[in-house]
Design an enzyme around this catalytic site. Sequence first.
Site, PDB file in Angstrom:
ATOM      1  N   SER A 249      40.276  44.460  53.678  1.00 57.60           N
ATOM      2  CA  SER A 249      40.184  45.159  54.959  1.00 57.60           C
ATOM      3  C   SER A 249      41.336  44.859  55.907  1.00 57.60           C
ATOM      4  CB  SER A 249      38.852  44.817  55.647  1.00 57.60           C
ATOM      5  OG  SER A 249      38.696  43.409  55.763  1.00 57.60           O
TER       6      SER A 249
ATOM      7  N   ASP B 240      36.216  41.943  65.490  1.00 61.09           N
ATOM      8  CA  ASP B 240      34.869  41.578  65.081  1.00 61.09           C
ATOM      9  C   ASP B 240      34.879  40.133  64.580  1.00 61.09           C
ATOM     10  OD1 ASP B 240      35.965  41.691  62.519  1.00 61.09           O
ATOM     11  OD2 ASP B 240      35.072  43.634  62.036  1.00 61.09           O
TER      12      ASP B 240
ATOM     13  N   HIS C  15      38.157  40.191  61.753  1.00 62.45           N
ATOM     14  CA  HIS C  15      39.417  40.926  61.839  1.00 62.45           C
ATOM     15  C   HIS C  15      40.045  40.878  63.232  1.00 62.45           C
ATOM     16  CE1 HIS C  15      36.782  42.844  58.782  1.00 62.45           C
ATOM     17  NE2 HIS C  15      37.878  42.694  58.045  1.00 62.45           N
TER      18      HIS C  15
END
Length: 327
Positions: free
Chosen positions: A44, A303, A306
């Site tokens: 991600s 979050d 990240h």
Amino acid sequence: MCEWQIVEVIPHRLWNRPAKTLYKFPENSSPKGHSPKLFVFGDSYVDTGNLQPFRSSGGCVLTDYIASFLGINSPVQYEKRNLAENKAELKNGMNFAYGGSGVLKEAWNNHSMTIQINNFKQQIKEKVFTKYDLENSAALVSHAGNDYTYLYLNQSGTIKEVHDLAGRVVDQLVKNVKEIHELGVKKIAILGSPPRGCWPQLNPRPRTNCNGTWNEESRFHNQLLTAALENVEESTKNVFVFLDLYKAMDLALQKNKENSNYENPLEPCCDGVTDEYWCGMKDQKGAEMFTVCRQPELSFFWDKVHPSQNGVHAIFLDLIPSLERLL
């Protein structure tokens, strides 16, 4: 979506505004004669929409900045490659990265880096990309730590087991990098592990400092990785660029912490209303079970794992000297 974009990156002359390009080369420093393609593999930290339609930063991720650094737009996502409106974007390469993936078969999903490379091979087999395309391209590879967090959080592993897993993870990661090279990509940038002890996910409140144990494990991973990459580079004509994500994020966190205008850099901007929920999650009735801070642009973490776009931007600035080896 990547909305607020950087117009120019020159020391002491930085500003944000809506624009088409993220990065504008300082005078006389742009690539000569060609625009390379970028092929992206990993998790991600570099996924621009294969797992979900929104980016993990709430805005731009490292792929967007690095693509713009190379003078191209962010490459098309593998999952959206067949959409008519994305056909023209194939000229920029392709992003195979998938949020939650690792290099081992078991991580947070079944999209390991090996599977991503197999998808890349299929595109080559179908002649979507030619030998010339590959020779005039660069690859970006990310392993932020999903294999480790999956063992620790999902399989109730111990820190010692996380430590012992590092050799296996690095061996497979280097094997993947070598395979990308053997397919014809001559320049490959590999992101090191970030300071995972600073992630809100692994750093319980009160978050005044990072978790030293997890940071030590990140450094251990990076030591093994850099040593292995040096051995591989000696035996090939390839260019392997280690991007020190640990150093870049640590430096950015310190600068953020020193700037009184910013929020606590170790707190997530977007977080679940309770520990069982994550940013973006809803309950069975469709009600949002997360909150977002008032000023995301003043946060460092988007979050629990990240960096926000603000954080990604700061990290990118520190990586520029290393990225110049890709030009």
